[in-house]
Design a protein around this motif. Structure first.
Motif, PDB file in Angstrom:
ATOM      1  N   UNK A 104      -8.041   0.834  -2.771  1.00 26.02           N
ATOM      2  CA  UNK A 104      -7.065   1.574  -1.963  1.00 26.02           C
ATOM      3  C   UNK A 104      -7.730   2.830  -1.407  1.00 26.02           C
ATOM      4  N   UNK A 105      -7.278   3.316  -0.251  1.00 29.06           N
ATOM      5  CA  UNK A 105      -7.822   4.573   0.281  1.00 29.06           C
ATOM      6  C   UNK A 105      -7.515   5.739  -0.664  1.00 29.06           C
ATOM      7  N   UNK A 106      -8.300   6.782  -0.557  1.00 27.28           N
ATOM      8  CA  UNK A 106      -8.076   7.959  -1.399  1.00 27.28           C
ATOM      9  C   UNK A 106      -6.649   8.476  -1.204  1.00 27.28           C
ATOM     10  N   UNK A 107      -6.014   8.809  -2.331  1.00 28.29           N
ATOM     11  CA  UNK A 107      -4.651   9.333  -2.272  1.00 28.29           C
ATOM     12  C   UNK A 107      -3.581   8.263  -2.167  1.00 28.29           C
ATOM     13  N   UNK A 108      -3.954   7.004  -2.338  1.00 28.22           N
ATOM     14  CA  UNK A 108      -3.008   5.907  -2.230  1.00 28.22           C
ATOM     15  C   UNK A 108      -3.112   4.978  -3.446  1.00 28.22           C
ATOM     16  N   UNK A 109      -2.088   4.167  -3.624  1.00 26.88           N
ATOM     17  CA  UNK A 109      -2.061   3.160  -4.681  1.00 26.88           C
ATOM     18  C   UNK A 109      -1.919   1.773  -4.066  1.00 26.88           C
TER      19      UNK A 109
ATOM     20  N   UNK B  17      11.404   3.787 -13.074  1.00 25.97           N
ATOM     21  CA  UNK B  17      11.384   5.163 -12.582  1.00 25.97           C
ATOM     22  C   UNK B  17      10.387   5.390 -11.465  1.00 25.97           C
ATOM     23  N   UNK B  18       9.932   4.301 -10.815  1.00 30.78           N
ATOM     24  CA  UNK B  18       8.938   4.394  -9.756  1.00 30.78           C
ATOM     25  C   UNK B  18       9.603   4.123  -8.415  1.00 30.78           C
ATOM     26  N   UNK B  19       9.812   5.166  -7.629  1.00 32.78           N
ATOM     27  CA  UNK B  19      10.448   5.051  -6.324  1.00 32.78           C
ATOM     28  C   UNK B  19       9.378   4.809  -5.266  1.00 32.78           C
ATOM     29  N   UNK B  20       9.497   3.686  -4.542  1.00 34.27           N
ATOM     30  CA  UNK B  20       8.470   3.297  -3.580  1.00 34.27           C
ATOM     31  C   UNK B  20       8.958   3.296  -2.141  1.00 34.27           C
ATOM     32  N   UNK B  21      10.259   3.211  -1.915  1.00 30.58           N
ATOM     33  CA  UNK B  21      10.809   2.950  -0.587  1.00 30.58           C
ATOM     34  C   UNK B  21      10.180   3.807   0.514  1.00 30.58           C
ATOM     35  N   UNK B  22      10.094   5.112   0.292  1.00 34.01           N
ATOM     36  CA  UNK B  22       9.684   6.041   1.353  1.00 34.01           C
ATOM     37  C   UNK B  22       8.183   6.310   1.378  1.00 34.01           C
TER      38      UNK B  22
ATOM     39  N   UNK C 216       0.861  -1.170   0.000  1.00 34.54           N
ATOM     40  CA  UNK C 216       0.000   0.000   0.000  1.00 34.54           C
ATOM     41  C   UNK C 216       0.901   1.224   0.000  1.00 34.54           C
ATOM     42  N   UNK C 217       0.704   2.115  -0.956  1.00 36.38           N
ATOM     43  CA  UNK C 217       1.660   3.195  -1.206  1.00 36.38           C
ATOM     44  C   UNK C 217       0.956   4.544  -1.217  1.00 36.38           C
ATOM     45  N   UNK C 218       1.555   5.532  -0.590  1.00 38.80           N
ATOM     46  CA  UNK C 218       1.048   6.901  -0.681  1.00 38.80           C
ATOM     47  C   UNK C 218       1.272   7.443  -2.086  1.00 38.80           C
ATOM     48  N   UNK C 219       0.257   8.132  -2.599  1.00 35.18           N
ATOM     49  CA  UNK C 219       0.398   8.795  -3.883  1.00 35.18           C
ATOM     50  C   UNK C 219       0.186   7.866  -5.064  1.00 35.18           C
ATOM     51  N   UNK C 220       0.463   8.400  -6.264  1.00 28.49           N
ATOM     52  CA  UNK C 220       0.255   7.683  -7.519  1.00 28.49           C
ATOM     53  C   UNK C 220       1.542   6.992  -7.974  1.00 28.49           C
ATOM     54  N   UNK C 221       1.378   6.096  -8.925  1.00 24.69           N
ATOM     55  CA  UNK C 221       2.525   5.426  -9.568  1.00 24.69           C
ATOM     56  C   UNK C 221       2.340   5.567 -11.081  1.00 24.69           C
ATOM     57  N   UNK C 222       2.486   6.778 -11.613  1.00 24.01           N
ATOM     58  CA  UNK C 222       2.083   7.065 -12.997  1.00 24.01           C
ATOM     59  C   UNK C 222       2.851   6.291 -14.063  1.00 24.01           C
ATOM     60  N   UNK C 223       4.039   5.796 -13.750  1.00 30.52           N
ATOM     61  CA  UNK C 223       4.796   5.064 -14.768  1.00 30.52           C
ATOM     62  C   UNK C 223       4.293   3.643 -14.966  1.00 30.52           C
ATOM     63  N   UNK C 224       3.465   3.169 -14.041  1.00 30.16           N
ATOM     64  CA  UNK C 224       2.990   1.793 -14.088  1.00 30.16           C
ATOM     65  C   UNK C 224       1.549   1.735 -14.569  1.00 30.16           C
ATOM     66  N   UNK C 225       1.250   0.711 -15.354  1.00 27.25           N
ATOM     67  CA  UNK C 225      -0.120   0.452 -15.779  1.00 27.25           C
ATOM     68  C   UNK C 225      -0.747  -0.600 -14.862  1.00 27.25           C
TER      69      UNK C 225
ATOM     70  N   UNK D 289       1.321  -5.482 -10.518  1.00 27.87           N
ATOM     71  CA  UNK D 289      -0.115  -5.283 -10.699  1.00 27.87           C
ATOM     72  C   UNK D 289      -0.548  -4.070  -9.889  1.00 27.87           C
ATOM     73  N   UNK D 290      -1.201  -3.109 -10.562  1.00 31.55           N
ATOM     74  CA  UNK D 290      -1.667  -1.889  -9.890  1.00 31.55           C
ATOM     75  C   UNK D 290      -3.165  -1.737 -10.170  1.00 31.55           C
ATOM     76  N   UNK D 291      -4.017  -2.498  -9.475  1.00 24.44           N
ATOM     77  CA  UNK D 291      -5.454  -2.423  -9.747  1.00 24.44           C
ATOM     78  C   UNK D 291      -6.055  -1.063  -9.440  1.00 24.44           C
ATOM     79  N   UNK D 292      -5.390  -0.277  -8.574  1.00 19.69           N
ATOM     80  CA  UNK D 292      -5.911   1.056  -8.264  1.00 19.69           C
ATOM     81  C   UNK D 292      -5.861   1.987  -9.464  1.00 19.69           C
ATOM     82  N   UNK D 293      -5.140   1.614 -10.530  1.00 19.48           N
ATOM     83  CA  UNK D 293      -5.176   2.380 -11.776  1.00 19.48           C
ATOM     84  C   UNK D 293      -6.546   2.280 -12.441  1.00 19.48           C
ATOM     85  N   UNK D 294      -7.286   1.207 -12.138  1.00 19.63           N
ATOM     86  CA  UNK D 294      -8.580   0.944 -12.764  1.00 19.63           C
ATOM     87  C   UNK D 294      -9.734   1.031 -11.778  1.00 19.63           C
TER      88      UNK D 294
END
Length: 499
Positions: free
Chosen positions: A374-379, A414-419, A323-332, A364-369
């Protein structure tokens, strides 16, 4: 296609189905519809088998299958009962179907547009556009013939293949070669070969051990399309469970089966909580090896321990749910990350079992669809790395590999997730073994090698225990959600033949 298999001979019989994966759920529906009294016992707290769901902190993950392919199989399944998929869940065709990152910096999107995909192939190799068309024509023919005459029609004995109809249907199909050689006949560029072969992961094989017959998967991919059921694959499970409930199936969860005794007409199935269930017939959708080696007496087993040790198993997997804060725009919704040469990864799965040092993997990023996962503002995303079954699996190894995968995602997408991680959980070899009783912790079961395809897979009916049957991915037609649905039909038909 005939959508009404004759299984009425089981009417009035009582049947215990062990395991609530897609094979067990499907078998239960067919048998209940035919008039059997069906009780399904599931070891875990929820139905779906490997298609379990993980729900926490506003995130909802499909823990297992996440691709909805072969929509015709689902339509045919529900159609047998006079229903349709859209009564239970809505489908959205993904655009793009998926994205591919190669680790040399290259990236492509595979689209729901055949002409654009043809142009994409041509850009990589002159003449590859026409080769793409020819390949898909063969793939479509293989799919149509293969599904009707070799998938929906079970052929468990060699003599079932020695007749003029089978020879006529199979003429010209690539029955004996391997996928690598078959794809090389059409494409020279290694990236185009990979685009035609990545679906082998869904079959638990590699280009070097999977029969060329499975070129039919390219028809599934490029012609039939990739879909997302609203609510995820878990929604498909819910739909089949609801159908079974309507048909009269009784579901019992948290019911781990510990033993099967008896024979046709007089079975007793014991569970860990001390319950004993009596029935005329038993169908196991639990792991085939587990059922034979752990649930029935030794003198009633079809196969020895050495048999199971000698098989080739589909990969296990290292799964990282995030569960990640924010978007992951490089991933489909579906993203593949591939080394330009993936031979080393397959070698580390099948030939020299070890944790892959330069992995090919799936994101897999189902929150793209779907904004409900996921909660609002998360991926919501998970990473899946195919690994060899039976590998050592410790907390230290998982932590080390978790860091390797996150670093690789950052470097190659190009998708940084660590933090940004607010929730994470891993699932690996030991979990597949513990939760699903999976042999060697395989994620899928027996691989589809030439020696483990069609009649060379274990049968639906036990040769040693009268009245005991099997369904699911180890039987025919094999691995994958659609195949397990069909396995349920074939198992129900087999019960009816011998009822």
């Amino acid at each position: 296609m005939d959508v009404a298999p004759d299984i009425d001979a089981v009417a009035g019989e009582s049947v215990i189905v062990i395991g609530g994966g897609f094979g067990g759920l499907s078998t239960a529906c067919y048998l209940a519809d035919a008039g059997a009294d069906v009780t399904l016992l599931e070891k875990n707290e929820q139905l779906g088998g490997r298609a379990s769901r993980l729900e926490t902190d506003g995130f909802r993950f499909d823990m297992g299958p996440s691709w909805y392919l072969m929509p015709d199989v689902f339509e045919r399944f529900f159609g047998h009962f006079g229903r349709s998929p859209d009564e239970f869940y809505e489908l959205e065709r993904l655009d793009p179907h998926y994205r591919v990152f190669w680790k040399d910096g290259d990236m492509v999107d595979v689209l729901p547009d055949r002409e654009k995909n043809k142009q994409l192939f041509e850009e990589y190799e002159p003449g590859a556009g026409e080769a793409f068309e020819a390949y898909l024509e063969e793939s479509e023919r293989t799919y149509e013939i293969g599904m009707e005459h070799f998938v929906y029609e079970d052929r468990p004995r060699l003599r079932d293949y020695v007749d003029t109809d089978v020879l006529r249907y199979s003429w010209g199909l690539s029955l004996l070669g391997k996928m690598q050689g078959h794809v090389e006949d059409y494409f020279d560029h290694p990236k185009l070969q990979q685009l035609m072969q990545y679906t082998l992961v869904f079959l638990g094989g590699s280009p070097y051990n999977t029969p060329a017959l499975y070129n039919l998967m390219s028809h599934v991919d490029y012609n039939m399309g990739v879909y997302y059921p609203e609510g995820g694959i878990g929604a498909v499970v819910d739909g089949i469970v609801e159908l079974g409930d309507d048909l009269g199936v009784e579901y019992v969860t948290d019911a781990e089966v510990t033993g099967i005794e008896g024979r046709r007409g007089a079975f007793a199935v014991d569970t860990a909580d001390g319950e004993r269930y009596l029935s005329d017939l038993v169908v196991s959708d639990a792991d085939y090896a587990h059922t034979e080696q752990e649930l029935i007496p030794k003198h009633k087993r079809q196969y020895s321990e050495e048999y199971w040790e000698s098989r080739t198993y589909a990969p296990s997997a290292f799964l990282l749910y995030l569960g990640v804060e924010g978007d992951v725009p490089n991933l489909e919704h579906h993203t593949l990350v591939l080394p330009t040469g993936w031979d080393r990864h397959f070698e580390q799965i099948f030939d020299d079992p070890s944790w892959p040092d330069d992995p090919a993997y799936y994101l897999c990023v189902p929150s793209e669809t779907d904004d409900t996962v996921a909660p609002e503002g998360h991926s919501n995303l998970f990473a899946l790395v195919p690994i060899a079954p039976g590998l050592e699996d410790t907390p230290e190894l998982r932590e080390e590999y978790r860091d390797l995968v996150l670093d690789d995602i950052a470097e190659n997408t190009g998708t940084e997730l660590h933090d940004r991680i607010v929730f994470e959980e891993t699932f690996c070899v030991n979990d597949f073994a513990d939760r699903y009783n999976s042999y060697q912790g395989s994620a899928l079961g027996l691989a589809h090698t030439l020696r483990q395809t069609s009649l060379l897979r274990p049968p639906h009916r036990s040769d040693a225990v009268d009245g005991l049957y099997f369904t699911g991915s180890t039987t025919t037609p094999g691995i994958g959600v659609p195949m397990c649905l069909i396995s349920g039909q074939l198992t129900a038909e087999e019960l009816s033949k011998t009822a």
